[in-house]
Scaffold this motif. Structure first.
Motif: not given
Lengths: 351, 306
Positions: A165-176
């Motif tokens: 999580q970078l600033d709370g959002s997962n960098i491995y999420d789709r659409g990063t």
């Protein structure tokens, strides 16, 4: 005999002021280690020990004249543990709020061709801090680091699960947006790797977007000067910006690489043993630079050099065979480790 | 000096191998220069062959053949360089899907290994199709084409010039340290930017070597010229062929290159003017040498000031 006095003073202050803070941090990292703990619990702003303690530490640091004790002329591997203590005591000042995590790695598993290198690792990086990842060779430090800016997946055999999580959002999420991500999380490599271009072009490379609208040299110059200043290289290269970057010394090349990384305006810089190919003097300069940069950005550094980790780390995490053994304030991990395995490692029994 | 007998033998063999090569090349070059220089004159370089002349002394010059060599090199490489570089990048940086990469690899090896006369024959079958008559000239109203023109020859030349460009570029691209690619990715640059700004510039010397080898192959080929350009060696080219507005017509017409000229005018061919052959061979050698040196020089970019 000024320095020993200060050290004693620091130790005393540390001993008096820090236990509460340390306990709080202990609890935090324990929470983090339990997969159940979530970020909000760890970052409870109502916990008074967390909020107040850093101020005390800052005061201790300001009282110390050996704030930046690593003069360029000093050998990199400081022999006296006391010096390191003084620096560490001065460090948590980079972190305004230890519960404000810019990076939170949760249950990261990485394997190559089915061979698992990381077995579910949790790492916390408070904003502005210097987090030192230590551990013996092959423990997965570098893989961990490369998974934070998603370089690991360049290897087709890599398989990665878990969250970063970078600033709370997962960098491995789709659409990063990978390119944006890698600008936000810069990286400095073990071997200085400037491009075979001029010094100017190396820095400008990170700034230039598209070939169509290539900004002119003069419009880039202020920014180039700025990052070279911040990397402590400007004075040495300002008259030679059009020289081949490969003509620089190893230490200068590494500082150029840091400048190049800064040019992308990262929030986090990952450093993979940035000094292991450098001589002691260059190492000292890089360490000095890391300490200067911390605060305005977060640095996660892999190092084999325990003395270095002690000198510059605010926090430390000890990895062994792909598992996180222990993490916490650098001081605590190195001086008073909870785990026997960490104790063995930091006392130099293996690794 | 090594003391063991077998070591000394090995060293001696290595010296001998190198020495033989140097001697052979020196003899060939000296022979060419000695034989060729006496033929070369301003007229030899700037006039066409005298019509119908097969005898030494009245045979005329090599201008159309020289120009023909330049044309097939230029047009052949115009296709081979971008295509070859693209294939090399595909084979090194992408390699997906795997079956396509493997197929491409095999195809390049095949093109490298198969004699050009085979491709020339295939080209003849293709380019003689009526619907491709715009590449050469229609044959009466038979719905066929002559299949002999600079266009047809150059297209086949592109094929034989391709493998060296691919292989040499491929090796050079693989030689670009991975650290540099990673540094570029780590700065938030995409794959395409990394290839364009880091990989290809880093591979430039190797790519140039590939181009030089490709040019050498094209300039040295005779079979494709013979079959797809026609044996129009002793024919003087049409008047005003060099004028720009005649260019397309000229490129659709038959022609010659230095290699076919050399064959034709040597006693082994139809002519009996070895002097002409040596002169042309000398010119061909100088052209190739010049192109090589120029390209290698150009590819070695100097970074910044000393």
């Amino acid at each position: 005999m000024e320095t020993p006095n200060n050290e004693r003073g620091n130790e005393r202050e540390t001993n008096q002021d820090d236990p509460g803070y340390e306990r709080a941090i202990h609890q935090e990292w324990h929470h983090a280690l339990d997969h159940t703990a979530d970020l909000k619990a760890a970052g409870d702003p109502t916990d008074p020990t967390v909020v107040t303690a850093p101020a005390d530490t800052t005061a201790a640091a300001q009282a110390s004249p050996t704030d930046l004790p690593i003069a360029p002329t000093e050998p990199a591997v400081a022999p006296a543990a006391g010096t390191a203590t003084a620096v560490v005591a001065g460090h948590p000042k980079h972190v305004a709020d230890p519960s404000d995590l810019v990076l939170a790695i949760r249950g990261l598993r990485v394997s190559f061709s089915g061979n698992e290198i990381l077995h579910g690792v949790d790492i916390d990086a408070p904003r502005g801090g210097v987090v030192a990842l230590v551990g013996p060779s092959g423990c997965g430090k570098t893989t961990l680091l490369r998974s934070v800016n998603r370089l690991t997946e360049l290897a087709p055999t890599a398989s990665i699960t878990g969250e970063v999580q970078l600033d709370g959002s997962n960098i491995y999420d789709r659409g990063t947006d990978l390119n944006l991500l890698r600008r936000r999380i810069g990286m400095v490599f073990q071997q200085p790797n400037p491009f075979p271009m001029t010094i100017f072009d190396n820095v400008a490379f990170a700034m230039r977007e598209q070939a169509k609208s290539r900004p002119s040299r003069s419009s880039l110059m202020p920014a180039v000067e700025d990052v070279l200043q911040r990397a402590g290289l400007w004075g040495e290269v300002k008259d030679n910006l059009d020289r081949n970057a490969l003509s620089l010394s190893g230490g200068q090349q590494q500082r150029l690489c840091i400048a190049r990384t800064l040019a992308a305006h990262p929030e986090v810089i990952l450093m993979d043993e940035p000094c292991s190919a450098l001589d002691p003097r260059s190492t000292a300069r890089i360490e000095e630079l890391i300490v200067q940069l911390a605060g305005s950005l977060t640095i996660v550094i892999v190092t084999h050099n325990l003395a270095q980790a002690k000198r510059i780390g605010d926090y430390a995490a000890y990895l062994l065979n792909g598992d996180l053994i222990e993490q916490g304030l650098a001081e605590q991990v190195f001086e008073d480790p909870r785990e026997q395995s960490t104790r063995d490692f930091v006392s130099g029994m293996f690794g | 000096m090594p003391t063991r007998l077998s070591d000394r033998g090995g060293v001696a063999a290595a010296y001998a191998a190198g020495g033989v090569l140097v001697i052979a090349i020196t003899v060939i070059m000296a022979w060419l220069v000695w034989q060729g220089l006496s033929t070369i004159s301003w007229d030899f370089l700037t006039t066409g062959p005298a019509p119908g002349s097969l005898e030494q002394g009245v045979a005329g010059g090599i201008l159309p053949a020289l120009v023909g060599t330049m044309i097939v090199i230029a047009f052949g490489m115009l296709v081979a360089i971008p295509l070859g570089l693209g294939v090399a990048i595909f084979l090194t940086e992408y390699r997906q899907p795997n079956w396509l990469a493997k197929g491409t690899d095999t195809a390049i090896d095949l093109i490298f290994g198969v004699p050009s006369v085979v491709f020339a024959l295939f080209g003849l079958a293709i380019f003689s199709q009526g619907w491709l008559s715009w590449l050469s000239n229609p044959v009466g109203d038979a719905g066929m084409a002559t299949a002999q023109s600079f266009f047809c020859a150059s297209l086949m030349m592109a094929l034989i010039g391709l493998p060296p460009v691919v292989r040499s570029s491929q090796a050079a691209i693989l030689g670009v340290p991975n650290q540099q690619r990673e540094a570029s990715y780590a700065l938030g640059k995409g794959r395409l930017t990394t290839i364009r700004r880091i990989v290809v510039p880093g591979a430039r010397p190797g790519i140039a070597t590939g181009i030089v080898l490709g040019i050498g192959r094209i300039a040295g080929d005779t079979a494709i010229v013979w079959i797809l350009l026609g044996g129009a060696v002793l024919q003087a080219p049409p008047d005003g062929w060099y004028l720009p507005w005649n260019l397309v017509d000229f490129l659709r017409s038959e022609g010659s290159t230095l290699t076919t000229y050399i064959f034709f005018s040597s006693p082994a061919g139809e002519g009996n003017s070895p002097g002409q052959a040596y002169g042309a061979a000398f010119v061909l050698m100088v052209v190739i040498l010049f192109v090589n040196i120029a390209l290698i020089r150009l590819s070695r970019r100097k970074i910044g000031k000393r």
